[in-house]
Design an enzyme around this catalytic site. Structure first.
Site, PDB file in Angstrom:
ATOM      1  N   ASP A 179       9.569 -75.637 -72.775  1.00 39.51           N
ATOM      2  CA  ASP A 179       8.141 -75.472 -72.463  1.00 39.51           C
ATOM      3  C   ASP A 179       7.701 -76.594 -71.523  1.00 39.51           C
ATOM      4  OD1 ASP A 179       5.221 -75.804 -72.648  1.00 39.51           O
ATOM      5  OD2 ASP A 179       5.395 -74.125 -74.042  1.00 39.51           O
ATOM      6  N   THR A 211       1.251 -61.803 -77.468  1.00 41.75           N
ATOM      7  CA  THR A 211       1.354 -60.701 -76.496  1.00 41.75           C
ATOM      8  C   THR A 211       1.993 -61.151 -75.176  1.00 41.75           C
ATOM      9  OG1 THR A 211      -0.787 -61.222 -75.517  1.00 41.75           O
ATOM     10  CG2 THR A 211      -0.795 -59.727 -77.417  1.00 41.75           C
ATOM     11  N   ASP A 250       4.442 -78.694 -72.389  1.00 41.55           N
ATOM     12  CA  ASP A 250       4.683 -79.594 -73.520  1.00 41.55           C
ATOM     13  C   ASP A 250       5.531 -80.787 -73.104  1.00 41.55           C
ATOM     14  OD1 ASP A 250       3.192 -78.127 -75.280  1.00 41.55           O
ATOM     15  OD2 ASP A 250       4.893 -77.056 -76.160  1.00 41.55           O
ATOM     16  N   ARG A 310      -0.596 -68.349 -71.735  1.00 37.08           N
ATOM     17  CA  ARG A 310      -0.033 -67.091 -72.247  1.00 37.08           C
ATOM     18  C   ARG A 310      -0.388 -66.965 -73.719  1.00 37.08           C
ATOM     19  NH1 ARG A 310       6.230 -66.328 -71.065  1.00 37.08           N
ATOM     20  NH2 ARG A 310       6.441 -67.944 -72.638  1.00 37.08           N
TER      21      ARG A 310
END
Ligand code: PRP
Ligand code: URA
Length: 212
Positions: A203, A111, A206, A107
């Site tokens: 995340d 945006t 991560d 991603r």
């Protein structure tokens, strides 16, 4: 299993709930996070493969011939890199004959739009039973893009396996690909302003790979 509507199924099971609590916990380290995501993926796929086609085979037990059944269709796993990679090993333990294709999508941080950087699928995979793997269904952009790419390549038996979904992403995905069945372990509350799922687990890529 608990169905919400025809295309979305939230899988309910005490073991799934328990493992989700480990995955969500901020104190879970990378090693335990990886192991738990693998186990959860295994449980989800066990539940959603009940309708795989079988063919009759004759097996010789040590004592007598025995009519048995074996898988008659080819399964294809397509993890969305990076986080989808964390789901592959658990499922391969269960279905060692599955083929694995890869699609790389991230991603854009500003945006939130999907950016594709890799796609490698096995030959002659059009008719395979395809499970697209992505633990996080947030805005839905990554999955919508990946499925469109797979359809472009002729795949048409596509299901999504996710771990945590946001309502916003689910509805976007259903609108874009109404023919695709979606399985998830949990439907969370909403997205925050940065496009992260709340309460979510942070995340996923991560936490899997220690890049936090
Ligand atoms: C994360 C996650 C999903 C995507 C979900 O990937 O692994 O692929 O976000 O968000 P969406 O539904 O809004 O598209 P990320 O972009 O962080 O890439 P990474 O897995 O390589 O870290
Ligand atoms: N990607 C993640 O890894 N987590 C989220 O909450 C949203 C997108």
């Amino acid at each position: 299993m608990h169905g919400m509507d025809l295309s979305v199924t939230v899988l309910k099971h005490p073991l799934i709930e328990h493992k989700l609590s480990i995955l969500r916990n901020r104190d879970t380290d990378n090693k335990l996070f990886r192991a738990t995501l693998e186990e959860l993926s295994y449980l989800l796929v066990y539940e959603i493969t009940r309708d795989l086609a079988l063919r009759p085979v004759q097996v010789e037990t040590p004592l007598a011939p025995c009519p048995c059944q074996q898988l008659a269709e080819q399964v294809l796993l397509v993890p969305i890199l990076r986080a989808g990679l964390g789901m592959v090993a658990g499922i391969l333990n269960l279905i060692p004959s599955a083929k694995v294709g890869h699609i790389g999508v991230y991603r854009d941080e500003t945006t939130l739009q999907p950016v594709e950087y890799y796609c490698k699928l096995p030959p002659d995979c059009e008719a395979m039973r395809t499970f697209v793997l992505d633990p996080m269904l947030a805005t839905g952009g990554s999955l919508i893009h990946a499925i469109a790419r797979l359809k472009q390549r002729g795949l048409h038996r596509i299901m999504v396996v996710s771990i945590i979904a946001a309502p916003e992403g689910l509805s976007a995905l259903q609108t874009a690909h109404p023919d695709v069945k979606i399985f998830t372990a949990m439907l969370d509350e909403r997205l925050n302003d940065d496009g992260y799922i709340l309460p979510g687990l942070g995340d996923c890529g991560d936490r899997l790979f220690g890049t936090l």
